[in-house]
Design a protein around this motif. Sequence first.
Motif, PDB file in Angstrom:
ATOM      1  N   ALA A  99       0.827  -1.210   0.000  1.00 23.81           N
ATOM      2  CA  ALA A  99       0.000   0.000   0.000  1.00 23.81           C
ATOM      3  C   ALA A  99       0.862   1.261   0.000  1.00 23.81           C
ATOM      4  N   GLU A 100       1.974   1.203   0.721  1.00 25.71           N
ATOM      5  CA  GLU A 100       2.845   2.377   0.772  1.00 25.71           C
ATOM      6  C   GLU A 100       3.444   2.673  -0.594  1.00 25.71           C
ATOM      7  N   LEU A 101       3.928   1.627  -1.259  1.00 24.44           N
ATOM      8  CA  LEU A 101       4.508   1.847  -2.589  1.00 24.44           C
ATOM      9  C   LEU A 101       3.429   2.307  -3.562  1.00 24.44           C
ATOM     10  N   HIS A 102       2.247   1.719  -3.465  1.00 24.54           N
ATOM     11  CA  HIS A 102       1.136   2.128  -4.326  1.00 24.54           C
ATOM     12  C   HIS A 102       0.843   3.619  -4.147  1.00 24.54           C
ATOM     13  N   LEU A 103       0.816   4.080  -2.902  1.00 21.71           N
ATOM     14  CA  LEU A 103       0.557   5.493  -2.620  1.00 21.71           C
ATOM     15  C   LEU A 103       1.642   6.381  -3.229  1.00 21.71           C
ATOM     16  N   LEU A 104       2.909   6.022  -3.008  1.00 23.68           N
ATOM     17  CA  LEU A 104       4.006   6.851  -3.511  1.00 23.68           C
ATOM     18  C   LEU A 104       4.036   6.858  -5.038  1.00 23.68           C
ATOM     19  N   LEU A 105       3.772   5.711  -5.651  1.00 21.14           N
ATOM     20  CA  LEU A 105       3.745   5.664  -7.121  1.00 21.14           C
ATOM     21  C   LEU A 105       2.585   6.492  -7.667  1.00 21.14           C
ATOM     22  N   SER A 106       1.480   6.568  -6.915  1.00 23.86           N
ATOM     23  CA  SER A 106       0.318   7.322  -7.399  1.00 23.86           C
ATOM     24  C   SER A 106       0.631   8.812  -7.527  1.00 23.86           C
ATOM     25  N   MET A 107       1.639   9.277  -6.776  1.00 20.09           N
ATOM     26  CA  MET A 107       2.006  10.693  -6.840  1.00 20.09           C
ATOM     27  C   MET A 107       2.628  11.068  -8.187  1.00 20.09           C
ATOM     28  N   MET A 108       3.184  10.070  -8.891  1.00 19.77           N
ATOM     29  CA  MET A 108       3.906  10.375 -10.135  1.00 19.77           C
ATOM     30  C   MET A 108       3.307   9.678 -11.350  1.00 19.77           C
ATOM     31  N   THR A 109       2.150   9.036 -11.177  1.00 21.18           N
ATOM     32  CA  THR A 109       1.537   8.310 -12.297  1.00 21.18           C
ATOM     33  C   THR A 109       0.529   9.191 -13.023  1.00 21.18           C
ATOM     34  N   PRO A 110       0.744   9.469 -14.306  1.00 25.87           N
ATOM     35  CA  PRO A 110      -0.216  10.287 -15.064  1.00 25.87           C
ATOM     36  C   PRO A 110      -1.585   9.606 -15.121  1.00 25.87           C
ATOM     37  N   PHE A 151       2.635  -1.677 -18.588  1.00 26.91           N
ATOM     38  CA  PHE A 151       2.332  -0.526 -17.726  1.00 26.91           C
ATOM     39  C   PHE A 151       3.289  -0.512 -16.524  1.00 26.91           C
ATOM     40  N   THR A 152       3.517  -1.674 -15.934  1.00 28.89           N
ATOM     41  CA  THR A 152       4.429  -1.769 -14.784  1.00 28.89           C
ATOM     42  C   THR A 152       5.841  -1.371 -15.180  1.00 28.89           C
ATOM     43  N   ARG A 153       6.273  -1.791 -16.364  1.00 28.88           N
ATOM     44  CA  ARG A 153       7.607  -1.422 -16.860  1.00 28.88           C
ATOM     45  C   ARG A 153       7.708   0.097 -17.020  1.00 28.88           C
ATOM     46  N   GLU A 154       6.646   0.707 -17.544  1.00 29.77           N
ATOM     47  CA  GLU A 154       6.653   2.163 -17.736  1.00 29.77           C
ATOM     48  C   GLU A 154       6.720   2.890 -16.392  1.00 29.77           C
ATOM     49  N   ILE A 155       6.005   2.363 -15.402  1.00 28.82           N
ATOM     50  CA  ILE A 155       6.021   2.970 -14.070  1.00 28.82           C
ATOM     51  C   ILE A 155       7.431   2.888 -13.473  1.00 28.82           C
ATOM     52  N   ALA A 156       8.069   1.703 -13.595  1.00 31.27           N
ATOM     53  CA  ALA A 156       9.431   1.531 -13.068  1.00 31.27           C
ATOM     54  C   ALA A 156      10.397   2.483 -13.769  1.00 31.27           C
ATOM     55  N   PHE A 214     -10.871   1.240  -8.289  1.00 30.51           N
ATOM     56  CA  PHE A 214     -10.938   0.493  -9.546  1.00 30.51           C
ATOM     57  C   PHE A 214     -10.039   1.130 -10.602  1.00 30.51           C
ATOM     58  N   LEU A 215     -10.060   2.459 -10.669  1.00 29.98           N
ATOM     59  CA  LEU A 215      -9.181   3.151 -11.620  1.00 29.98           C
ATOM     60  C   LEU A 215      -7.720   2.842 -11.312  1.00 29.98           C
ATOM     61  N   GLY A 216      -7.387   2.782 -10.024  1.00 25.55           N
ATOM     62  CA  GLY A 216      -5.989   2.610  -9.624  1.00 25.55           C
ATOM     63  C   GLY A 216      -5.520   1.187  -9.476  1.00 25.55           C
ATOM     64  N   TYR A 217      -6.386   0.189  -9.768  1.00 29.77           N
ATOM     65  CA  TYR A 217      -5.934  -1.177  -9.515  1.00 29.77           C
ATOM     66  C   TYR A 217      -4.750  -1.607 -10.381  1.00 29.77           C
ATOM     67  N   PRO A 218      -4.579  -1.117 -11.624  1.00 31.42           N
ATOM     68  CA  PRO A 218      -3.360  -1.497 -12.350  1.00 31.42           C
ATOM     69  C   PRO A 218      -2.095  -0.993 -11.656  1.00 31.42           C
ATOM     70  N   LEU A 219      -2.216   0.145 -10.969  1.00 31.67           N
ATOM     71  CA  LEU A 219      -1.059   0.685 -10.251  1.00 31.67           C
ATOM     72  C   LEU A 219      -0.779  -0.140  -8.993  1.00 31.67           C
ATOM     73  N   LEU A 220      -1.833  -0.591  -8.313  1.00 36.44           N
ATOM     74  CA  LEU A 220      -1.637  -1.492  -7.175  1.00 36.44           C
ATOM     75  C   LEU A 220      -1.001  -2.789  -7.653  1.00 36.44           C
ATOM     76  N   ASN A 243      12.488   5.455 -11.922  1.00 35.36           N
ATOM     77  CA  ASN A 243      13.952   5.481 -11.979  1.00 35.36           C
ATOM     78  C   ASN A 243      14.459   6.777 -12.607  1.00 35.36           C
ATOM     79  N   HIS A 244      13.719   7.263 -13.613  1.00 40.09           N
ATOM     80  CA  HIS A 244      14.138   8.509 -14.274  1.00 40.09           C
ATOM     81  C   HIS A 244      13.990   9.699 -13.322  1.00 40.09           C
ATOM     82  N   LEU A 245      12.878   9.727 -12.587  1.00 41.58           N
ATOM     83  CA  LEU A 245      12.627  10.860 -11.690  1.00 41.58           C
ATOM     84  C   LEU A 245      13.511  10.852 -10.451  1.00 41.58           C
TER      85      LEU A 245
END
Length: 400
Positions: free
Chosen positions: A90-101, A159-164, A128-134, A168-170
């Motif tokens: 859940a913590e990683l999901h929250l932090l990733l949500s800050m930078m996911t378009p 999608f997961t590869r793009e998030i990673a 439901f919108l965010g489940y791919p990010l979870l 990493n870029h940011l």
Amino acid sequence: MYVEKVLSGMRPTGRLHLGHYHGVLANWIKLQHEFPCLFFVADWHALTTAYDEPGTITESAYDMVIDWLAAGVDPTQATIFIQSKVPEHAELHLLLSMMTPLGWLERVPTYKDQQEKLTHKDLTTYGFLGYPLLQAADILIYRANRVPVGEDQVPHIEFTREIARRFNHLYGREPDFEGKAREAMKQLGNKRAKLYEELRTRYQEQGEEEALAEAHVLLNEAQSLSFGDRERLFGWLEGTRKMILVEPDALLTEASRMPGLDGQKMSKSYGNTIALREDAESITKKIRTMQTDPQRVRRTDPGDPDKCPVWQLHQIYSDNAVKQWVQNGCRSAGIGCIECKQPVIDAVLKEQEPMRERARMYEEDPQLVKNIIADGCEKARKLAQETMRDVREAIGIDYS
């Protein structure tokens, strides 16, 4: 670049059936002997569509894990755990949500597909919108580089590869990255450092994929490197920044060919299933009463196996000799439908016998299952905590 890991999960929908075994579990059992595997109960994912009916999740989770163990998933070979017992997801999901378009989430193919299929549900929710990010967080938290999926799930892995990559870029901008990478290179020793530099040059200047592959092997075999130095050298090799999250690859699995009792795909929603731990009498009755070729009204009428759901089960369970016997006997009316069904009944019961045997001790002593899950959660959480330590440090919210 990291220890290879396989990660896969299932939503807790209760008792599993033969479609789950042939479509997923048989592959898990094979993979657990080839790679370190993490298999998890995706209970938070169950809430993305069943948020209004949560009462059965816990019971369904335990039933499902017993089916995994009965099928042959070995807790000494694989880590079995429950998603919600590792809060770092859940913590990683929250932090990733800050930078996911937002657009990235809306374009995931299953987002609109599921909304169209589940019209009786209000799926206009953030969850439901965010489940791919979870789902991405589930994978990235373990730095898993292999995820077994069917063709329809490949977009989720991309999608997961793009998030990673975006993370990493940011956040992979380590101060004096090149200087630290050169220091890390010294840990390889003179000979290996020279080879690494040569391979890096060949890859970056000539684009030689072979040089990249050789460098990967070199770094993976270097026992003297710390985790941080290893990831710096991988990042420097490929001309990127420090790699914090690993881009996973889809491990394509064949779609399940398991037909249900009516010839459609085996599914609880169709009411055409055989459960993994179903008793022999019930299985026998279900197969004996299966519909056959509708044109074959009397025993003396010739039939067409291609129009019969039982023939589809023969395709799964029978050898060539039996299949030939069915083809000849059905088309000539040499055998009756009950005779035709018997080899399938025998094969299903034979397949299930060891499953029922393995399941017995877990059914008689549920604490055994709870202990396996507790051990798995502890192992999984240690891995997740390592990743989160690096993630927090990269983002700049490490207060230790």
